[in-house]
Write a protein that holds these residues in place. Structure first.
Motif, PDB file in Angstrom:
ATOM      1  N   GLN A  84       0.854  -1.187   0.000  1.00  0.00           N
ATOM      2  CA  GLN A  84       0.000   0.000   0.000  1.00  0.00           C
ATOM      3  C   GLN A  84       0.889   1.236   0.000  1.00  0.00           C
ATOM      4  N   PRO A  85       0.344   2.395  -0.382  1.00  0.00           N
ATOM      5  CA  PRO A  85       1.144   3.619  -0.312  1.00  0.00           C
ATOM      6  C   PRO A  85       1.632   3.866   1.117  1.00  0.00           C
ATOM      7  N   ILE A  86       2.903   4.215   1.244  1.00  0.00           N
ATOM      8  CA  ILE A  86       3.498   4.435   2.567  1.00  0.00           C
ATOM      9  C   ILE A  86       2.743   5.560   3.269  1.00  0.00           C
ATOM     10  N   GLY A  87       2.287   5.283   4.449  1.00  0.00           N
ATOM     11  CA  GLY A  87       1.554   6.257   5.243  1.00  0.00           C
ATOM     12  C   GLY A  87       0.072   5.971   5.325  1.00  0.00           C
ATOM     13  N   SER A  88      -0.450   5.117   4.438  1.00  0.00           N
ATOM     14  CA  SER A  88      -1.897   4.868   4.468  1.00  0.00           C
ATOM     15  C   SER A  88      -2.297   4.085   5.719  1.00  0.00           C
ATOM     16  N   ALA A  89      -1.644   2.961   5.979  1.00  0.00           N
ATOM     17  CA  ALA A  89      -1.980   2.201   7.184  1.00  0.00           C
ATOM     18  C   ALA A  89      -1.530   2.943   8.434  1.00  0.00           C
ATOM     19  N   MET A  90      -0.459   3.701   8.325  1.00  0.00           N
ATOM     20  CA  MET A  90      -0.019   4.496   9.478  1.00  0.00           C
ATOM     21  C   MET A  90      -1.131   5.455   9.891  1.00  0.00           C
ATOM     22  N   PHE A  91      -1.677   6.163   8.930  1.00  0.00           N
ATOM     23  CA  PHE A  91      -2.742   7.123   9.210  1.00  0.00           C
ATOM     24  C   PHE A  91      -4.022   6.410   9.641  1.00  0.00           C
ATOM     25  N   LEU A  92      -4.442   5.416   8.867  1.00  0.00           N
ATOM     26  CA  LEU A  92      -5.721   4.752   9.144  1.00  0.00           C
ATOM     27  C   LEU A  92      -5.702   4.018  10.479  1.00  0.00           C
ATOM     28  N   TRP A  93      -4.621   3.321  10.784  1.00  0.00           N
ATOM     29  CA  TRP A  93      -4.559   2.575  12.034  1.00  0.00           C
ATOM     30  C   TRP A  93      -4.511   3.516  13.234  1.00  0.00           C
ATOM     31  N   THR A  94      -3.795   4.626  13.100  1.00  0.00           N
ATOM     32  CA  THR A  94      -3.728   5.572  14.215  1.00  0.00           C
ATOM     33  C   THR A  94      -5.084   6.229  14.455  1.00  0.00           C
ATOM     34  N   VAL A  95      -5.756   6.647  13.393  1.00  0.00           N
ATOM     35  CA  VAL A  95      -7.096   7.236  13.535  1.00  0.00           C
ATOM     36  C   VAL A  95      -8.066   6.208  14.101  1.00  0.00           C
ATOM     37  N   MET A  96      -7.953   4.959  13.654  1.00  0.00           N
ATOM     38  CA  MET A  96      -8.819   3.899  14.169  1.00  0.00           C
ATOM     39  C   MET A  96      -8.591   3.696  15.675  1.00  0.00           C
ATOM     40  N   LEU A  97      -7.336   3.665  16.114  1.00  0.00           N
ATOM     41  CA  LEU A  97      -7.056   3.478  17.539  1.00  0.00           C
ATOM     42  C   LEU A  97      -7.524   4.665  18.372  1.00  0.00           C
ATOM     43  N   ILE A  98      -7.402   5.878  17.838  1.00  0.00           N
ATOM     44  CA  ILE A  98      -7.922   7.052  18.541  1.00  0.00           C
ATOM     45  C   ILE A  98      -9.442   6.968  18.638  1.00  0.00           C
ATOM     46  N   GLY A  99     -10.099   6.521  17.566  1.00  0.00           N
ATOM     47  CA  GLY A  99     -11.553   6.357  17.591  1.00  0.00           C
ATOM     48  C   GLY A  99     -12.000   5.307  18.593  1.00  0.00           C
ATOM     49  N   ILE A 100     -11.258   4.213  18.682  1.00  0.00           N
ATOM     50  CA  ILE A 100     -11.596   3.173  19.668  1.00  0.00           C
ATOM     51  C   ILE A 100     -11.420   3.715  21.078  1.00  0.00           C
ATOM     52  N   ASP A 101     -10.368   4.500  21.307  1.00  0.00           N
ATOM     53  CA  ASP A 101     -10.186   5.135  22.620  1.00  0.00           C
ATOM     54  C   ASP A 101     -11.366   6.045  22.960  1.00  0.00           C
ATOM     55  N   ALA A 102     -11.817   6.827  21.983  1.00  0.00           N
ATOM     56  CA  ALA A 102     -12.945   7.732  22.218  1.00  0.00           C
ATOM     57  C   ALA A 102     -14.223   6.955  22.532  1.00  0.00           C
ATOM     58  N   ILE A 103     -14.431   5.850  21.821  1.00  0.00           N
ATOM     59  CA  ILE A 103     -15.621   5.023  22.089  1.00  0.00           C
ATOM     60  C   ILE A 103     -15.533   4.401  23.476  1.00  0.00           C
ATOM     61  N   GLU A 104     -14.351   3.906  23.849  1.00  0.00           N
ATOM     62  CA  GLU A 104     -14.203   3.259  25.150  1.00  0.00           C
ATOM     63  C   GLU A 104     -14.397   4.222  26.313  1.00  0.00           C
ATOM     64  N   HIS A 105     -14.049   5.484  26.133  1.00  0.00           N
ATOM     65  CA  HIS A 105     -14.242   6.447  27.207  1.00  0.00           C
ATOM     66  C   HIS A 105     -15.720   6.755  27.429  1.00  0.00           C
TER      67      HIS A 105
END
Length: 175
Positions: A84-105
């Motif tokens: 995949q283009p470099i940075g795509s999973a970096m961005f998507l996975w980080t945003v996903m983990l931040i979203g999971i943190d927000a949901i868990e709170h």
């Protein structure tokens, strides 16, 4: 031959090594990302992103294990392995983990069905985002409809991956 003069090593009170506690989840995610280099020939995306599945399983199984920034190095490794283009999973996975943190709170408690729903939203977000990044970097006209079977297969495979991560986690914390 056993030396009878040595005192016996107690099994209770022993702790697993620090590398075993911290390194096992990272290694399993990296091994999951490396599964994309297997020689599988298909007309459309068929193989689920195992690195993403294992990352989600660990994150939902052990929320205290990782911070949200762990998506950056693991996403970089996944980008290098998957092509995949470099940075795509970096961005998507980080945003996903931040979203999971927000949901868990916001949630007081979570059930298995809620975990599966959270994982479903995260899988759809990451796979659709991967298609978007592939399209804007010149990957050609990839239609989201072609990725739908991969999304469905990945969502249905999630409970199995969580069970395997729980089995690995039992070994990880065992002394």
């Amino acid at each position: 031959m056993i030396d009878r003069n040595l005192p016996p090593v107690p099994r209770l009170g022993r702790h697993p090594s620090r590398w075993r506690l911290a390194g096992t989840p990272v290694v399993t995610v990296m091994l999951g990302s490396m599964l994309t280099i297997l020689p599988v020939i298909a007309q459309s995306p068929a193989m689920p992103p195992f690195g993403l599945l294992i990352l989600l399983a660990w994150r939902l199984l052990r929320p205290e294990l990782w911070r949200a920034w762990v998506g950056l190095p693991l996403g970089l490794f996944d980008d290098m392995m998957s092509g995949q283009p470099i940075g795509s999973a970096m961005f998507l996975w980080t945003v996903m983990l931040i979203g999971i943190d927000a949901i868990e709170h916001r949630l007081v408690w979570r059930s298995y069905r809620q975990d599966w729903l959270i994982a479903t939203m995260a899988i759809i977000f990451c796979l659709a985002g991967g298609v978007f990044f592939a399209r804007i970097t010149g990957g050609g006209p990839v239609k989201l409809l072609l990725v739908a079977p991969q999304m469905l297969w990945t969502i249905l495979l999630f409970p199995f991956v969580v069970r395997q991560c729980a089995r690995i986690d039992r070994w990880r914390v065992m002394a």
